[in-house]
Design an enzyme around this catalytic site. Structure first.
Site, PDB file in Angstrom:
ATOM      1  N   ASN A  78       0.865  -1.180   0.000  1.00  0.00           N
ATOM      2  CA  ASN A  78       0.000   0.000   0.000  1.00  0.00           C
ATOM      3  C   ASN A  78       0.903   1.232   0.000  1.00  0.00           C
ATOM      4  O   ASN A  78       1.488   1.564   1.021  1.00  0.00           O
ATOM      5  CB  ASN A  78      -0.893  -0.044   1.252  1.00  0.00           C
ATOM      6  N   TRP A  79       1.004   1.862  -1.156  1.00  0.00           N
ATOM      7  CA  TRP A  79       1.921   3.002  -1.286  1.00  0.00           C
ATOM      8  C   TRP A  79       1.404   4.236  -0.551  1.00  0.00           C
ATOM      9  O   TRP A  79       2.122   5.217  -0.407  1.00  0.00           O
ATOM     10  CB  TRP A  79       2.139   3.351  -2.765  1.00  0.00           C
ATOM     11  N   LYS A  80       0.144   4.231  -0.154  1.00  0.00           N
ATOM     12  CA  LYS A  80      -0.483   5.397   0.497  1.00  0.00           C
ATOM     13  C   LYS A  80      -0.265   6.648  -0.365  1.00  0.00           C
ATOM     14  O   LYS A  80      -0.227   6.541  -1.591  1.00  0.00           O
ATOM     15  CB  LYS A  80       0.033   5.552   1.932  1.00  0.00           C
ATOM     16  N   HIS A 128      -9.564   0.816   4.963  1.00  0.00           N
ATOM     17  CA  HIS A 128      -8.291   1.013   5.673  1.00  0.00           C
ATOM     18  C   HIS A 128      -8.523   1.912   6.890  1.00  0.00           C
ATOM     19  O   HIS A 128      -9.351   2.823   6.841  1.00  0.00           O
ATOM     20  CB  HIS A 128      -7.263   1.651   4.729  1.00  0.00           C
ATOM     21  N   GLU A 144      -6.948   4.315   8.020  1.00  0.00           N
ATOM     22  CA  GLU A 144      -6.789   5.751   7.752  1.00  0.00           C
ATOM     23  C   GLU A 144      -8.058   6.324   7.113  1.00  0.00           C
ATOM     24  O   GLU A 144      -8.414   7.479   7.347  1.00  0.00           O
ATOM     25  CB  GLU A 144      -5.542   5.978   6.872  1.00  0.00           C
ATOM     26  N   GLU A 146      -5.235  -5.243  10.473  1.00  0.00           N
ATOM     27  CA  GLU A 146      -4.222  -4.228  10.730  1.00  0.00           C
ATOM     28  C   GLU A 146      -4.531  -3.536  12.056  1.00  0.00           C
ATOM     29  O   GLU A 146      -5.368  -2.613  12.091  1.00  0.00           O
ATOM     30  CB  GLU A 146      -4.215  -3.179   9.614  1.00  0.00           C
ATOM     31  N   GLY A 182       2.553   2.125  10.985  1.00  0.00           N
ATOM     32  CA  GLY A 182       3.491   3.246  10.874  1.00  0.00           C
ATOM     33  C   GLY A 182       4.160   3.623  12.182  1.00  0.00           C
ATOM     34  O   GLY A 182       4.778   4.671  12.282  1.00  0.00           O
ATOM     35  N   SER A 202       3.577  -2.328  10.369  1.00  0.00           N
ATOM     36  CA  SER A 202       5.029  -2.387  10.581  1.00  0.00           C
ATOM     37  C   SER A 202       5.657  -3.721  10.191  1.00  0.00           C
ATOM     38  O   SER A 202       6.571  -4.200  10.857  1.00  0.00           O
ATOM     39  CB  SER A 202       5.369  -2.018  12.033  1.00  0.00           C
ATOM     40  N   GLY A 256       2.968  -1.180   4.390  1.00  0.00           N
ATOM     41  CA  GLY A 256       3.006   0.261   4.129  1.00  0.00           C
ATOM     42  C   GLY A 256       4.441   0.698   3.887  1.00  0.00           C
ATOM     43  O   GLY A 256       5.008   0.491   2.821  1.00  0.00           O
ATOM     44  N   GLY A 257       5.059   1.271   4.903  1.00  0.00           N
ATOM     45  CA  GLY A 257       6.397   1.858   4.791  1.00  0.00           C
ATOM     46  C   GLY A 257       7.413   1.003   4.049  1.00  0.00           C
ATOM     47  O   GLY A 257       8.134   1.497   3.179  1.00  0.00           O
TER      48      GLY A 257
HETATM   49  P1  13P Z   1       3.074   0.269   7.843  1.00  0.00           P
HETATM   50  O1  13P Z   1       3.632  -1.004   7.211  1.00  0.00           O
HETATM   51  O2  13P Z   1       3.806   1.490   7.420  1.00  0.00           O
HETATM   52  O3  13P Z   1       2.917   0.123   9.321  1.00  0.00           O
HETATM   53  O4  13P Z   1       1.585   0.438   7.240  1.00  0.00           O
HETATM   54  C1  13P Z   1       0.700  -0.616   7.288  1.00  0.00           C
HETATM   55  C2  13P Z   1      -0.498  -0.273   6.511  1.00  0.00           C
HETATM   56  O5  13P Z   1      -1.278   0.582   6.892  1.00  0.00           O
HETATM   57  C3  13P Z   1      -0.726  -0.980   5.234  1.00  0.00           C
HETATM   58  O6  13P Z   1      -2.002  -0.758   4.739  1.00  0.00           O
END
Ligand code: 13P
Length: 252
Positions: free
Chosen positions: A9-11, A96, A98, A168, A174, A214, A235-236
């Site tokens: 997920n590149w966000k 998600h 977020e 998640e 994050g 993470s 994510g990251g």
């Molecule tokens: P991180 O891997 O940066 O914690 O993000 C997870 C995430 O929200 C994937 O959708």
């Protein structure tokens, strides 16, 4: 036997050039490996078409990060399922945390989106997870139950073959705080139990349940080794080809 699914997920990261660089590096890096899991990248809307072109001919599949529940209409700023299909998306991340916390998405709204994605022929990656406050108040399982039951309302057993769930925990996103493999496995097993209640053993046994929060190359092996963890939503660590590949190679 469930095939593991690793999705990135590149966000809200990467302009066109950065998207080309990242997807090309990923494609190159994977070309010499024998990949035994599904690999999905979910760039921002603006880079979907470009990334589709770059990953052509590789094992990498394309997904989006969100979608509106209507077919089309006067919804300024929104993107509809047929648009995502037309740009080559097979997957779409829905619900998600977020989207839930920053943009106020409810279980009911997410349910509408899941239904629309399925009727449009896409595979939803349906995210669920408790906040830190909910975990500390010992309501994790109540929250997960509500999110699963409401989110999957009126989704048939047949449709469930196309749905991926992603657990998640919000406190692990994050933050660098990963749920321990045992903590994650406990919730994954609970989710599979819920799916068994709703759809029976066979369907529940086939649903892919990803873990997200993470995930890094150095913790992926242990997380992905848990019996009910069938992949990762990253994510990251998906923003660098090397670390995303490190997670992909940890998949079983
Ligand atoms: P991180 O891997 O940066 O914690 O993000 C997870 C995430 O929200 C994937 O959708």
């Amino acid at each position: 036997m469930r095939k593991q699914v690793i999705a990135g997920n590149w966000k809200m990261f990467n302009d066109i050039q950065a998207s080309v660089d990242l997807s090309a590096a990923l494609k190159n890096g994977l070309s010499s490996l024998s990949v035994n899991c599904e690999v999905i990248v979910c760039p921002p809307f603006t880079a979907l078409d470009t990334v589709r072109t770059v990953i052509k001919g590789s094992v990498i599949k394309l997904g989006a990060q969100n979608m509106h529940f209507e077919e089309s209409g006067a919804f300024t700023g929104e993107i509809a399922a047929p648009m995502l299909k037309s740009v080559g998306c097979e997957y779409v991340i829905l619900g998600h945390s977020e989207r839930r916390t920053i943009f106020g998405e409810t279980d009911q709204l997410i349910n509408k989106k899941i239904k629309k994605a399925l009727s449009a022929g896409m595979n939803p990656i349906f995210c669920i997870g408790e906040t830190l406050q909910e975990r500390e108040s010992n309501v994790t399982f109540d929250v997960i139950r509500r999110q699963v039951v409401e989110g999957l309302k009126e989704i048939t057993a047949e449709q469930m073959a196309k749905v991926i769930l992603a657990y998640e925990p919000v406190w692990a996103i994050g933050t660098g705080k990963t749920a321990s493999p045992a903590q994650a496995q406990e919730v994954h097993a609970f989710i599979r139990g819920l799916l068994t209640e709703l759809y029976g053993n066979t369907v529940a046994g086939n649903v892919v349940i990803q873990y997200g929060g993470s995930v890094k190359p150095d913790n992926a092996n242990e997380l992905l080794g848990q019996p009910d963890i069938d992949g990762a939503l990253v994510g990251g660590a998906c923003l660098k080809a090397e670390s995303f590949i490190g997670i992909i190679t940890a998949a079983k």
